[in-house]
Design a protein around this motif. Structure first.
Motif, mmCIF file in Angstrom:
data_model
loop_
_atom_site.group_PDB
_atom_site.id
_atom_site.type_symbol
_atom_site.label_atom_id
_atom_site.label_comp_id
_atom_site.label_asym_id
_atom_site.label_seq_id
_atom_site.Cartn_x
_atom_site.Cartn_y
_atom_site.Cartn_z
ATOM 1 N N SER A 187 15.229 27.511 58.126
ATOM 2 C CA SER A 187 14.265 26.832 57.258
ATOM 3 C C SER A 187 13.665 27.756 56.199
ATOM 4 C CB SER A 187 13.139 26.216 58.107
ATOM 5 O OG SER A 187 13.663 25.291 59.026
ATOM 6 N N ILE A 188 14.483 28.618 55.663
ATOM 7 C CA ILE A 188 14.077 29.481 54.555
ATOM 8 C C ILE A 188 15.209 29.475 53.537
ATOM 9 C CG2 ILE A 188 13.470 31.831 53.840
ATOM 10 C CD1 ILE A 188 12.534 32.369 56.682
ATOM 11 N N ASP A 189 14.878 29.294 52.267
ATOM 12 C CA ASP A 189 15.919 29.369 51.249
ATOM 13 C C ASP A 189 15.453 30.231 50.090
ATOM 14 O OD1 ASP A 189 14.346 27.784 49.536
ATOM 15 O OD2 ASP A 189 15.294 25.946 50.231
ATOM 16 N N GLU A 190 16.321 30.381 49.113
ATOM 17 C CA GLU A 190 16.051 31.307 48.005
ATOM 18 C C GLU A 190 14.883 30.874 47.124
ATOM 19 O OE1 GLU A 190 20.015 31.087 46.748
ATOM 20 O OE2 GLU A 190 19.852 28.928 46.868
ATOM 21 N N LYS A 191 14.414 29.633 47.267
ATOM 22 C CA LYS A 191 13.275 29.180 46.479
ATOM 23 C C LYS A 191 11.953 29.698 47.051
ATOM 24 C CE LYS A 191 15.620 24.904 45.077
ATOM 25 N NZ LYS A 191 15.591 23.415 45.146
ATOM 26 N N SER A 192 11.989 30.204 48.248
ATOM 27 C CA SER A 192 10.767 30.705 48.876
ATOM 28 C C SER A 192 10.462 32.114 48.375
ATOM 29 C CB SER A 192 10.930 30.729 50.401
ATOM 30 O OG SER A 192 11.771 31.801 50.780
ATOM 31 N N GLU A 193 9.310 32.607 48.773
ATOM 32 C CA GLU A 193 8.936 33.970 48.415
ATOM 33 C C GLU A 193 9.491 34.989 49.404
ATOM 34 O OE1 GLU A 193 4.739 34.170 47.982
ATOM 35 O OE2 GLU A 193 4.667 32.745 46.310
ATOM 36 N N THR A 194 10.126 34.496 50.451
ATOM 37 C CA THR A 194 10.717 35.378 51.453
ATOM 38 C C THR A 194 11.933 36.093 50.873
ATOM 39 O OG1 THR A 194 9.986 33.901 53.213
ATOM 40 C CG2 THR A 194 11.739 35.452 53.757
ATOM 41 N N LYS A 195 12.081 37.370 51.203
ATOM 42 C CA LYS A 195 13.204 38.159 50.730
ATOM 43 C C LYS A 195 13.959 38.752 51.919
ATOM 44 C CE LYS A 195 11.905 37.448 46.509
ATOM 45 N NZ LYS A 195 12.627 36.437 45.701
ATOM 46 N N PRO A 196 15.303 38.807 51.844
ATOM 47 C CA PRO A 196 16.077 39.354 52.966
ATOM 48 C C PRO A 196 15.673 40.761 53.371
ATOM 49 C CG PRO A 196 17.517 38.208 51.436
ATOM 50 C CD PRO A 196 16.173 38.283 50.780
#
Length: 322
Positions: A187-196
């Motif tokens: 439930s995380i995609d590239e549109k989020s602020e999360t970074k690998p």
């Protein structure tokens, strides 16, 4: 326990009498084995899930024997994983039982698309499946329950990481060795602020000394070394994933590095004298189970400078549950 960084590369193990003193025999000791010695025998759990059992040629039903659980990658099978890891070959293993679990295909339109819990779209309880298989093995065979280990490739490797983070399985399995692991965070995609490179991996390990040896190639275009977004999930950067393990085990997050001779920038990164280890397979190794000979991953053209199976066996031999 002190760990020699060079030893796994050379296939040398510090395994010895101290481990024998800590053996814990299972209830199945003394029972005649239902699997055939030296062959891969297939069985089903009471829930209908399939698994394969390989017993060493000299398996003794009265002697506590270590056990390895191995998981195939997406679309794989028991047989394909056994052919890939070669842990049923005397070159790598003569004294550990190996159990191969079969992933499930949840989509009837894609019966060959087998996956593991934690992968996008998988709703199976594969942690429970693993527990059921271990229950069956300890009930029917003479297992050293202080020396149960887990390894796997790609999605199977990612699931091994999931087992290491499980409160119960992390206390039942002594050490973990994922290869080219797909460590999906849902439930995380590239549109989020999360970074690998910074994403936090959910983890509820039941102990603070979990041994991890992970392998990953720099030319992996399937599960990128520096992470990616895929199918609505985040794949953490491998350096981020391994450093979080070092932190969980209360180790210095700056590793001691040892170059792998003959590889293209391959290096063994050792945290805490090797309790947590990342093997960077080299810049030229892709989404592979590293091997010096041809296998289904490398096609005979992407040979590694080492055999992952040799290093995995040496690593497993160094760890028991206290």
């Amino acid at each position: 326990m002190h760990r020699n960084l060079v030893a796994p590369l050379l296939g040398i193990s510090s395994f010895g009498a101290a481990h024998t003193l800590r053996q814990r025999s299972a209830a199945g000791c003394g029972q005649s084995p239902t699997a055939t010695l030296g062959e891969l025998s297939k069985f089903n759990t009471t829930a209908g899930r399939e698994y394969g059992v390989w017993l060493p040629d000299d398996y003794d039903q009265t002697a506590a024997t270590p056990l390895i659980v191995s998981y195939h990658g997406a679309d794989g099978t028991i047989d394909s994983q056994a052919a890939l890891d070669k842990l049923t070959h005397s070159e790598f293993n003569t004294d550990h039982i190996v159990v191969y679990l079969q992933g499930k295909a949840d989509d009837p339109d894609e019966p060959n698309h087998t996956t593991w819990e934690g992968a996008p779209g998988n709703d199976e309880d594969d942690v429970g499946f693993t527990s059921d298989v271990l229950d069956a093995m300890t009930a029917g065979y003479c297992i050293d329950t202080s020396r149960i280990y887990a390894t796997g490739k790609s999605q199977g490797g990612g699931f091994v990481g999931r087992l290491a983070c499980d409160a119960d399985m992390s206390k039942r399995i002594a050490a973990f060795a994922p290869v080219s692991g797909a460590y999906y965070i849902g439930s995380i995609d590239e549109k989020s602020e999360t970074k690998p490179e910074t994403v936090q991996v959910p983890c509820e390990a039941g102990r603070a000394d979990v041994p991890i040896m992970a392998f990953h190639g720099g030319d992996d275009t399937t599960i990128a070394y520096y992470g990616a977004f895929r199918s609505g999930s985040c794949l953490p950067a491998i350096p981020n994933w391994i450093q979080q393990w070092a932190a969980r085990d209360d180790l210095d997050e700056t590793p001691a590095n040892t170059s792998i001779s003959g590889s293209d920038n391959g290096v063994v990164m050792s945290f805490g004298d090797g309790l947590v280890t990342l093997v960077y397979d080299g810049d030229d190794i892709g989404h592979d189970w590293p091997s010096t000979t041809e296998n289904s991953d490398n096609g005979g053209t992407g040979l590694a400078a080492f055999n992952a199976s040799t290093m995995i066996m040496a690593f497993f031999r160094e760890h028991t549950l206290s």
